[in-house]
Design an enzyme around this catalytic site. Sequence first.
Site, PDB file in Angstrom:
ATOM      1  CD  GLU A  15     -26.348  -2.847  15.485  1.00 33.62           C
ATOM      2  OE1 GLU A  15     -26.695  -2.717  16.663  1.00 33.62           O
ATOM      3  OE2 GLU A  15     -25.533  -3.713  15.107  1.00 33.62           O
TER       4      GLU A  15
HETATM    5  C1  NGO Z   1     -27.961  -6.725  16.812  1.00 34.15           C
HETATM    6  C2  NGO Z   1     -26.752  -6.375  15.994  1.00 34.15           C
HETATM    7  C3  NGO Z   1     -25.694  -7.478  16.014  1.00 34.15           C
HETATM    8  C4  NGO Z   1     -25.462  -7.978  17.435  1.00 34.15           C
HETATM    9  C5  NGO Z   1     -26.781  -8.440  18.023  1.00 34.15           C
HETATM   10  C6  NGO Z   1     -26.630  -8.937  19.436  1.00 34.15           C
HETATM   11  C7  NGO Z   1     -28.450  -6.940  14.642  1.00 34.15           C
HETATM   12  C8  NGO Z   1     -29.268  -7.204  13.455  1.00 34.15           C
HETATM   13  N1  NGO Z   1     -27.323  -6.256  14.668  1.00 34.15           N
HETATM   14  O1  NGO Z   1     -28.761  -7.421  15.845  1.00 34.15           O
HETATM   15  O2  NGO Z   1     -24.500  -6.980  15.467  1.00 34.15           O
HETATM   16  O3  NGO Z   1     -24.561  -9.051  17.418  1.00 34.15           O
HETATM   17  O4  NGO Z   1     -27.743  -7.405  18.011  1.00 34.15           O
HETATM   18  O5  NGO Z   1     -27.815  -9.342  20.018  1.00 34.15           O
END
Ligand code: NGO
Length: 551
Positions: free
Chosen positions: A361
Amino acid sequence: MTVRSLHPPAPDRKAEAPSKGPLVRRLPRLLCSLLLVASAGATATGSASAADSEDARSVIPLDHVVPAPVSVRPAGDPYAIGSRTVIRVPDRSREARKAAEQLAGLLRPSTGLALPVTSRGGQDGIVLRLGGDRELGSEGYRLDSSRRSVTITARKAAGLFHGIQTLRQLLPASVEKGERQPGPWRVAGGTITDTPRFAYRGAMLDVSRHFFTVGQVKRYIDQMALYKINTFHLHLSDDQGWRIAIDSWPRLATYGGSTQVGGGPGGFYTKDDYREIVRYAADRQVEIVPEIDMPGHTNAALASYAELNCNGVAPPLYTGTEVGFSSLCVPKEITYDFVDDVVREVAAMTPGRYLHIGGDEAHSTSHEDYVAFMDRAQAAVAKYGKTVVGWHQLTGAKPVKGAVAQYWGTTGTEQEVVDAAKAGTRLVLSPANRIYLDMKYTKDTPLGLSWAGYVEVRQSYDWDPGAYIKDTPSSAILGVEAPLWSETLSTSDHIEFMAFPRLAGVAELGWSQAAALDWDSYRTRLAAQGPRWSALGIDFYRSPQVPWPAE
Ligand code: NGO
């Protein structure tokens, strides 16, 4: 908030009883139990009393464990742990003795027996042996149980440890309690031969969104080790908190670690704390994978050091739950001093093979910058002798040779991931709609998120990691890992309610052969874990999909 009071009503046992499933599915288990009772009767000397046959029936069948073992051959009489039982270890193996002491430490309070550990020769009692077939590999074990002894044979201490976890599950759940229990302590007769399917069987805890103490972390390590999970990934940094002391950048922890989601006090691990976690995990055959998430998810670092920001201005600390707004400053050289220092210090206190650099992200980093940054971050990891792990977005950059990508999508079809796997990148599977332990079980689950859907116990268990990623052979799969993100979780009760029962299923997906993955068999074996969790004080979700026994 107390989770306990929010449990859904216990399943209606009559409606949920195994009789719901077709008889043919239940036959193997029924047959196995009948055979056990019959064989106990056939080999009993003298007159078999009603009490004897009652005892034989109360023995837990050898195949009634999680994860399902590779091979089980019930045979002969059970072994009864009693006042004359000793635990035998090979001479001169510190590791085997440690495993034996752990077993004794577990058994003594509940059985009230002395159970001395000895390296004096002899073949009766509980015998831990180093040796056995090459096929047992570094984690496999063989458990032989007869009237005279229970012998666990393994080539390495990890195998002995895993064999001991199986032995625990073959004893009544009350063995897990801290005070003396009536017993009897019988282990069904026969042989289990067992090795794991995947080398990497992991759990992850996000200690950044909410901080968890060393004691809370140890408690979770104990719980995962019971199911032969061998890797614990600590998500040590994120927008809301930096949780590990770094000597060369001290404000990361002292300031960047000073809050958490919702604005609590946060916290961080000193280097000694971290080493203590590493040691505790190693004693339970668990390897720590530390994660420093970069270049996104870095607000806590950016808030701690203004010079890490492209505009030279430190943002405020962050206590919300949005993602994707922060980025290290890719063009600035100081960013790489920071990366080098952090990776060097974290690597130096991590004996394990892996160092996780996040990479998920990075929505505030351009693609070009992302690729450039991941090149340099991966080089830093290699420089300090570790293997890179990144979230699967790393496959959209240039994964170095030997890199591991952690897949957290929901379809298994992303072309970049498939291509990277074909080119040699190994995959750890954490599909969010299957094994993200922070997903709610149902719409009524009081904790957790639901962006990947609701994940009931069957949804979590009923898939094959070897066949999950499109056009990718199971040989590209290093293993599975269940992440537990903590936006909504702040206590051990919260961790346990979300992890159990699903973590046991992830352990089975990682350990047991593809042919053994069967929901109907699993749910019955899983149900038997309920009383064990209760004895351990684990507050688990009583899914109506599982025929939990009355406790
Ligand atoms: C995503 C995000 C995290 C969140 C999570 C919540 C990843 C790899 N990045 O997973 O920052 O906490 O979802 O389910």
